[in-house]
Design an enzyme around this catalytic site. Structure first.
Site, PDB file in Angstrom:
ATOM      1  N   LYS A  75     -60.692 -29.709  -1.637  1.00  0.00           N
ATOM      2  CA  LYS A  75     -59.825 -28.737  -0.970  1.00  0.00           C
ATOM      3  C   LYS A  75     -60.505 -28.143   0.276  1.00  0.00           C
ATOM      4  CE  LYS A  75     -56.345 -28.873  -3.898  1.00  0.00           C
ATOM      5  NZ  LYS A  75     -56.504 -29.968  -4.875  1.00  0.00           N
TER       6      LYS A  75
HETATM    7  C1  LIG Z   1     -55.619 -29.646  -6.319  1.00  0.00           C
HETATM    8  C2  LIG Z   1     -54.275 -29.158  -6.655  1.00  0.00           C
HETATM    9  C3  LIG Z   1     -54.017 -28.403  -7.810  1.00  0.00           C
HETATM   10  C4  LIG Z   1     -55.018 -28.229  -8.915  1.00  0.00           C
HETATM   11  O1  LIG Z   1     -56.223 -27.715  -8.556  1.00  0.00           O
HETATM   12  P1  LIG Z   1     -57.533 -28.011  -9.430  1.00  0.00           P
HETATM   13  O2  LIG Z   1     -58.476 -26.973  -8.928  1.00  0.00           O
HETATM   14  O3  LIG Z   1     -57.990 -29.403  -9.110  1.00  0.00           O
HETATM   15  O4  LIG Z   1     -57.200 -27.826 -10.846  1.00  0.00           O
HETATM   16  C5  LIG Z   1     -52.751 -27.883  -8.014  1.00  0.00           C
HETATM   17  N1  LIG Z   1     -51.769 -28.114  -7.136  1.00  0.00           N
HETATM   18  C6  LIG Z   1     -51.958 -28.853  -6.022  1.00  0.00           C
HETATM   19  C7  LIG Z   1     -50.822 -29.041  -5.077  1.00  0.00           C
HETATM   20  C8  LIG Z   1     -53.213 -29.421  -5.754  1.00  0.00           C
HETATM   21  O5  LIG Z   1     -53.386 -30.175  -4.677  1.00  0.00           O
END
Ligand SMILES: *Cc1c(COP(=O)(O)O)cnc(C)c1O
Length: 400
Positions: free
Chosen positions: A186
């Site tokens: 992210k």
């Molecule tokens: C990455 C992501 C998540 C989940 O996040 P994690 O920290 O990996 O559990 C939820 N929604 C979207 C749209 C994502 O891209």
């Protein structure tokens, strides 16, 4: 969308302050921690950054969605509407809380189509989760207006859009709760981690208590409150090292976003020369976090033709129509109702099927996703890679 690209001394210094005390737990250890409360500080900094009144750090973006749903009282028998183009985590959280995910089409924003949302609201809808996919805004104001008219709360899944805004206001602050992910790919990362933000103190208290076994942190912010838990909870606590790294990454977020915007503009200009090309609709171009460039060709064949040229140059684009992680028709475990649970929960209950997902149920999204090509935009763009992508896009423009 890579916070890992700018990982450096600042993160290390922050983490060392935690190692100096040896207290990795976010609560208690009053004497030993010598006043170091990194997770709490990270929550405060995240509030200042987004303008939210309250923030609750958790273990992941998936946990953030689950905690948000719990705080809103969503559970078995309820329906929660989200979009068919998202990461699997969004609907995993809905199923995990016991509710049933209902999927809408996406429009050219590549996010929830408000017209289809209207059609999918029923008497059982208890929450709506638009997702700000690929760093760009959903039509969030319109979605919140529709939701308000029906008295249904909105959770904004902002996992992919930290640092993005709509007309100057941070994404995640439009709905009742905004959720974020700090996983390793992210825009800002703590390795694993997540955050919920809200302007509603009661929702924050629900989230704070639910994420830590029902402990009350409002009575004693450093500790875990008095006796008498209001309800059962779970453990989604963030640890101090993640809070420390989050502080360093958050300080770099706006810098990352502006670097991505500059890099995206270069690739966008090259793509614009392709005959028949159009771009994803951004409700506010200036607030885009620019983690991805998404462009559309007139049809699926033309998109495949363009991508063949790009692939030949070693710089193929992503086609989410073919991607197994993010698009509804590709979720075979969802369509098949596959679960470890011997009784078939959450797809079955009392020996009866609760819900069936037809992979062909979102034809407008499929038509759109199949002709959309996407590049991820780096913070630090390698010049050789950039030149190769630009040259390949120019070649596609010439040969069509
Ligand atoms: C990455 C992501 C998540 C989940 O996040 P994690 O920290 O990996 O559990 C939820 N929604 C979207 C749209 C994502 O891209």
């Amino acid at each position: 969308m890579p916070g890992f690209e700018v990982f450096g001394e600042e993160e290390k210094q922050q983490a060392l302050e935690v190692f100096a005390t040896g207290v990795l737990f976010r609560y208690e250890f009053g004497e030993q921690r010598q006043g170091v409360y990194k997770v709490r500080e990270f929550e405060e900094a995240f509030c200042r950054y987004t303008g939210a009144a309250h923030a609750q750090a958790v273990t992941s973006g998936t946990a953030a969605l689950k905690v948000a749903l719990a705080a809103l009282g969503v559970g078995a028998g309820d329906e929660v509407i989200t979009q068919g183009f998202t990461f699997v985590a969004t609907w995993e959280a809905i199923l995990d809380i016991g509710a049933i995910p209902v999927f809408t089409e996406v429009d050219k924003t590549l996010n929830m189509d408000p017209a289809d949302l209207e059609k999918k609201i029923t008497g059982r809808t208890r929450a709506i989760i638009p997702v700000h996919m690929l760093g760009g805004q959903a039509r969030i104001e319109e979605i919140v207006r529709i939701a308000d008219r029906h008295g249904i709360p909105v959770i904004e899944d902002t996992a992919q859009a930290a640092g993005a805004r709509l007309h100057g206001r941070h994404l995640g602050t439009f709905g009742a709760i905004g959720t974020f992910s700090f996983d390793s790919v992210k825009t800002m990362t703590t390795g694993e981690g997540g955050m919920c933000i809200t302007s509603d103190e009661d929702l924050w208290r629900n989230m704070s208590e639910y994420h830590d076994h029902g402990h009350d942190h409002a009575v004693n912010p450093g500790g875990r409150g008095g006796e008498g838990r209001r309800f059962i909870g779970f453990n989604y606590r963030m640890m101090e090292l993640q809070g420390a790294i989050g502080l360093a990454q958050l300080a770099k977020l706006d810098g990352m976003v502006s670097a991505q915007r500059a890099n995206k503009a270069i690739l966008r200009e090259a793509a614009a020369a392709i005959p028949g090309v159009s771009f994803r609709t951004l409700p506010d171009e200036a607030g885009d976090s620019a983690t991805f460039l998404a462009f559309m060709l007139p049809d699926r064949d033309r998109a495949a033709q363009v991508n063949a040229i790009l692939r030949k140059q070693g710089v193929g684009a992503i086609n989410f129509g073919e991607n197994t992680w993010h698009f509804y028709p590709r979720w075979e475990h969802l369509a098949g109702g596959r679960t470890l649970c011997h009784s078939g929960w959450p797809f079955q209950a009392h020996g009866k099927r609760r819900v069936v997902y037809d992979p062909a149920a979102l034809p407008a999204s499929a038509e759109l996703m199949n002709r959309t090509l996407v590049y991820q935009i780096p913070v630090r763009m390698d010049e050789a890679w950039r030149d190769r992508v630009v040259a390949a896009l120019e070649q596609a423009a010439r040969s069509l």
